[in-house]
Design a protein around this motif. Structure first.
Motif, PDB file in Angstrom:
ATOM      1  N   ALA A 195      49.612  41.093  40.164  1.00 28.69           N
ATOM      2  CA  ALA A 195      50.827  41.189  39.355  1.00 28.69           C
ATOM      3  C   ALA A 195      51.733  42.329  39.777  1.00 28.69           C
ATOM      4  CB  ALA A 195      50.440  41.350  37.878  1.00 28.69           C
ATOM      5  N   TRP A 196      51.172  43.432  40.257  1.00 26.32           N
ATOM      6  CA  TRP A 196      51.968  44.613  40.573  1.00 26.32           C
ATOM      7  C   TRP A 196      52.241  44.726  42.067  1.00 26.32           C
ATOM      8  CZ3 TRP A 196      50.122  50.337  39.556  1.00 26.32           C
ATOM      9  CH2 TRP A 196      51.155  51.212  39.904  1.00 26.32           C
ATOM     10  N   LEU A 197      51.195  44.682  42.864  1.00 21.54           N
ATOM     11  CA  LEU A 197      51.375  44.882  44.297  1.00 21.54           C
ATOM     12  C   LEU A 197      51.769  43.610  45.038  1.00 21.54           C
ATOM     13  CD1 LEU A 197      48.348  47.251  45.086  1.00 21.54           C
ATOM     14  CD2 LEU A 197      50.632  47.811  44.242  1.00 21.54           C
ATOM     15  N   GLY A 198      51.558  42.471  44.413  1.00 23.56           N
ATOM     16  CA  GLY A 198      51.879  41.215  45.076  1.00 23.56           C
ATOM     17  C   GLY A 198      50.994  40.915  46.266  1.00 23.56           C
ATOM     18  N   ILE A 199      49.755  41.374  46.197  1.00 22.27           N
ATOM     19  CA  ILE A 199      48.801  41.169  47.285  1.00 22.27           C
ATOM     20  C   ILE A 199      47.953  39.947  46.974  1.00 22.27           C
ATOM     21  CG2 ILE A 199      46.819  42.164  48.503  1.00 22.27           C
ATOM     22  CD1 ILE A 199      47.947  44.896  47.880  1.00 22.27           C
ATOM     23  N   PRO A 200      47.795  39.037  47.916  1.00 23.74           N
ATOM     24  CA  PRO A 200      46.929  37.887  47.667  1.00 23.74           C
ATOM     25  C   PRO A 200      45.525  38.357  47.302  1.00 23.74           C
ATOM     26  CG  PRO A 200      48.167  37.606  49.706  1.00 23.74           C
ATOM     27  CD  PRO A 200      48.397  39.011  49.254  1.00 23.74           C
ATOM     28  N   ALA A 201      44.984  37.758  46.271  1.00 24.71           N
ATOM     29  CA  ALA A 201      43.670  38.181  45.793  1.00 24.71           C
ATOM     30  C   ALA A 201      42.605  37.895  46.851  1.00 24.71           C
ATOM     31  CB  ALA A 201      43.319  37.438  44.508  1.00 24.71           C
ATOM     32  N   PRO A 202      41.689  38.834  47.064  1.00 24.51           N
ATOM     33  CA  PRO A 202      40.591  38.588  47.979  1.00 24.51           C
ATOM     34  C   PRO A 202      39.617  37.586  47.369  1.00 24.51           C
ATOM     35  CG  PRO A 202      40.242  40.643  46.811  1.00 24.51           C
ATOM     36  CD  PRO A 202      41.601  40.136  46.399  1.00 24.51           C
ATOM     37  N   ASP A 203      38.549  37.324  48.068  1.00 28.96           N
ATOM     38  CA  ASP A 203      37.520  36.442  47.528  1.00 28.96           C
ATOM     39  C   ASP A 203      36.947  37.065  46.253  1.00 28.96           C
ATOM     40  OD1 ASP A 203      35.117  35.046  46.979  1.00 28.96           O
ATOM     41  OD2 ASP A 203      35.050  34.344  49.047  1.00 28.96           O
ATOM     42  N   ILE A 204      37.317  36.485  45.115  1.00 28.55           N
ATOM     43  CA  ILE A 204      36.930  37.075  43.835  1.00 28.55           C
ATOM     44  C   ILE A 204      35.419  37.102  43.674  1.00 28.55           C
ATOM     45  CG2 ILE A 204      37.080  36.782  41.335  1.00 28.55           C
ATOM     46  CD1 ILE A 204      39.878  35.715  41.700  1.00 28.55           C
ATOM     47  N   GLY A 205      34.749  36.058  44.148  1.00 30.01           N
ATOM     48  CA  GLY A 205      33.292  36.009  44.045  1.00 30.01           C
ATOM     49  C   GLY A 205      32.624  37.167  44.762  1.00 30.01           C
ATOM     50  N   LEU A 206      33.110  37.485  45.963  1.00 32.05           N
ATOM     51  CA  LEU A 206      32.541  38.596  46.714  1.00 32.05           C
ATOM     52  C   LEU A 206      32.836  39.935  46.041  1.00 32.05           C
ATOM     53  CD1 LEU A 206      33.278  37.594  50.430  1.00 32.05           C
ATOM     54  CD2 LEU A 206      31.127  37.419  49.174  1.00 32.05           C
ATOM     55  N   PHE A 207      34.029  40.052  45.448  1.00 25.69           N
ATOM     56  CA  PHE A 207      34.414  41.292  44.775  1.00 25.69           C
ATOM     57  C   PHE A 207      33.497  41.553  43.572  1.00 25.69           C
ATOM     58  CE2 PHE A 207      38.610  43.811  44.057  1.00 25.69           C
ATOM     59  CZ  PHE A 207      37.864  44.993  44.109  1.00 25.69           C
ATOM     60  N   TYR A 208      33.263  40.516  42.779  1.00 29.38           N
ATOM     61  CA  TYR A 208      32.380  40.681  41.627  1.00 29.38           C
ATOM     62  C   TYR A 208      30.923  40.855  42.054  1.00 29.38           C
ATOM     63  CZ  TYR A 208      35.895  39.870  38.047  1.00 29.38           C
ATOM     64  OH  TYR A 208      36.987  40.011  37.209  1.00 29.38           O
ATOM     65  N   ALA A 209      30.541  40.206  43.151  1.00 26.40           N
ATOM     66  CA  ALA A 209      29.193  40.424  43.677  1.00 26.40           C
ATOM     67  C   ALA A 209      29.009  41.875  44.089  1.00 26.40           C
ATOM     68  CB  ALA A 209      28.937  39.497  44.868  1.00 26.40           C
ATOM     69  N   SER A 210      30.043  42.457  44.689  1.00 31.52           N
ATOM     70  CA  SER A 210      30.007  43.864  45.062  1.00 31.52           C
ATOM     71  C   SER A 210      29.823  44.744  43.830  1.00 31.52           C
ATOM     72  CB  SER A 210      31.297  44.243  45.795  1.00 31.52           C
ATOM     73  OG  SER A 210      31.377  45.634  45.998  1.00 31.52           O
ATOM     74  N   ALA A 211      30.547  44.421  42.750  1.00 36.16           N
ATOM     75  CA  ALA A 211      30.441  45.210  41.519  1.00 36.16           C
ATOM     76  C   ALA A 211      29.046  45.107  40.910  1.00 36.16           C
ATOM     77  CB  ALA A 211      31.492  44.737  40.521  1.00 36.16           C
ATOM     78  N   LEU A 212      28.499  43.909  40.889  1.00 37.31           N
ATOM     79  CA  LEU A 212      27.170  43.722  40.302  1.00 37.31           C
ATOM     80  C   LEU A 212      26.095  44.399  41.139  1.00 37.31           C
ATOM     81  CD1 LEU A 212      27.428  39.991  39.161  1.00 37.31           C
ATOM     82  CD2 LEU A 212      27.394  42.022  37.708  1.00 37.31           C
ATOM     83  N   LEU A 213      26.253  44.396  42.444  1.00 37.13           N
ATOM     84  CA  LEU A 213      25.283  45.076  43.304  1.00 37.13           C
ATOM     85  C   LEU A 213      25.362  46.591  43.120  1.00 37.13           C
ATOM     86  CD1 LEU A 213      25.505  42.946  46.562  1.00 37.13           C
ATOM     87  CD2 LEU A 213      23.497  43.220  45.087  1.00 37.13           C
ATOM     88  N   ALA A 214      26.569  47.106  42.902  1.00 36.39           N
ATOM     89  CA  ALA A 214      26.700  48.535  42.610  1.00 36.39           C
ATOM     90  C   ALA A 214      25.964  48.882  41.318  1.00 36.39           C
ATOM     91  CB  ALA A 214      28.176  48.912  42.497  1.00 36.39           C
ATOM     92  N   ALA A 215      26.128  48.028  40.303  1.00 35.99           N
ATOM     93  CA  ALA A 215      25.430  48.256  39.034  1.00 35.99           C
ATOM     94  C   ALA A 215      23.921  48.173  39.214  1.00 35.99           C
ATOM     95  CB  ALA A 215      25.907  47.251  37.988  1.00 35.99           C
ATOM     96  N   ALA A 216      23.461  47.211  40.026  1.00 34.50           N
ATOM     97  CA  ALA A 216      22.024  47.078  40.276  1.00 34.50           C
ATOM     98  C   ALA A 216      21.487  48.280  41.040  1.00 34.50           C
ATOM     99  CB  ALA A 216      21.753  45.789  41.059  1.00 34.50           C
ATOM    100  N   GLY A 217      22.260  48.781  41.995  1.00 36.69           N
ATOM    101  CA  GLY A 217      21.826  49.951  42.750  1.00 36.69           C
ATOM    102  C   GLY A 217      21.750  51.205  41.910  1.00 36.69           C
ATOM    103  N   ALA A 218      22.523  51.242  40.816  1.00 34.50           N
ATOM    104  CA  ALA A 218      22.530  52.420  39.945  1.00 34.50           C
ATOM    105  C   ALA A 218      21.434  52.388  38.888  1.00 34.50           C
ATOM    106  CB  ALA A 218      23.893  52.553  39.265  1.00 34.50           C
ATOM    107  N   LEU A 219      20.733  51.280  38.729  1.00 36.22           N
ATOM    108  CA  LEU A 219      19.718  51.169  37.676  1.00 36.22           C
ATOM    109  C   LEU A 219      18.647  52.263  37.752  1.00 36.22           C
ATOM    110  CD1 LEU A 219      19.199  47.303  37.401  1.00 36.22           C
ATOM    111  CD2 LEU A 219      20.252  48.823  35.713  1.00 36.22           C
TER     112      LEU A 219
END
Length: 252
Positions: free
Chosen positions: A129-153
């Motif tokens: 909405a702000w930068l007008g950048i095409p969204a990356p692969d959303i699945g990979l982005f959320y997978a990255s976030a979940l793996l970060a959370a798993a690594g922090a457990l």
């Protein structure tokens, strides 16, 4: 019944934070980090590489801060319990000690996971909405976030145990040291050979793997297995210790 007891304890723990700055911090930190990252890239020329660079920068920065966030959050929650009757609410609960400990641990894990997912969502919305950048692969982005959370457990389990045993200062101090280790070993080439043996580097390294052009599957599996194993061991050890713990006297 055990599940209902756990949910009841988690609800009670969350209600205790109603008049504290913790709730505001939990909500504001993800938004602030996403906003800062968007501001940093706001004046860049939109290129195909930018859609890949922003998620990588997000993963490196947010994941490197998770050790500090785990130390501060666990320490402050423990400090709240200490000031509210010297742990009388935790130690005097009619629920089993292991359930009391598990509820607090699960609450911390959910807060961390929710924060990183919230920040990712805000960043994706801002990119489009702000930068007008095409969204990356959303699945990979959320997978990255979940793996970060798993690594922090394991770090969350460690800091809960440390905060109870030694006080919020020890938990926050260890979190600050963990931030430095994560930034050096996790986010630079210094740790390429040793990161599997450094728990503070796990959130960063695991979060970057879905975003890598050719991620090593064996390293992902080994890192995730080590993280989950360490979490189970630390959670079990902390729960057994808590069952025999009688509290601390005075502030750290």
């Amino acid at each position: 019944m055990a599940g209902l007891t756990l949910l009841r304890l988690m609800r009670a723990d969350w209600l205790k934070t109603r008049r504290t700055p913790l709730r505001l911090a939990v909500l504001a930190a993800p938004a602030a980090y996403a906003l800062l990252l968007l501001l940093y890239y706001a004046n860049r020329r939109v290129t195909p590489e930018l859609a890949r660079d922003i998620p990588v920068a997000f993963a490196e920065g947010w994941s490197a801060m998770l050790p500090l966030a785990a130390g501060l959050l666990a320490g402050l929650l423990i400090l709240q319990e200490e000031h509210a009757g010297n742990f009388s609410a935790m130690l005097g609960s009619t629920a089993p000690r292991r359930a009391v400990y598990a509820a607090r641990l699960l609450q911390l894990a959910l807060i961390h996971a929710g924060s990183v997912l919230c920040s990712v969502t805000l960043l994706l919305l801002g990119m489009k909405a702000w930068l007008g950048i095409p969204a990356p692969d959303i699945g990979l982005f959320y997978a990255s976030a979940l793996l970060a959370a798993a690594g922090a457990l394991p770090l969350i389990a460690l800091h809960l145990w440390l905060g109870l045993a030694a006080g919020w200062g020890a938990s926050a101090g260890a979190g600050g040291a963990g931030l430095l280790i994560a930034a050096i070993v996790g986010a630079t080439g210094v740790g390429d050979r040793i990161w599997l043996f450094v728990p503070w580097a796990w959130p960063v390294r695991l979060s970057l793997m879905p975003l890598a052009p050719d991620p090593p599957a064996d390293a992902l599996i080994r890192g995730l297995a080590l993280s989950l194993t360490a979490f189970v061991l630390l959670a079990a050890g902390g729960a057994l210790w808590f069952c025999r713990w009688e509290g601390r006297h005075g502030e750290d």
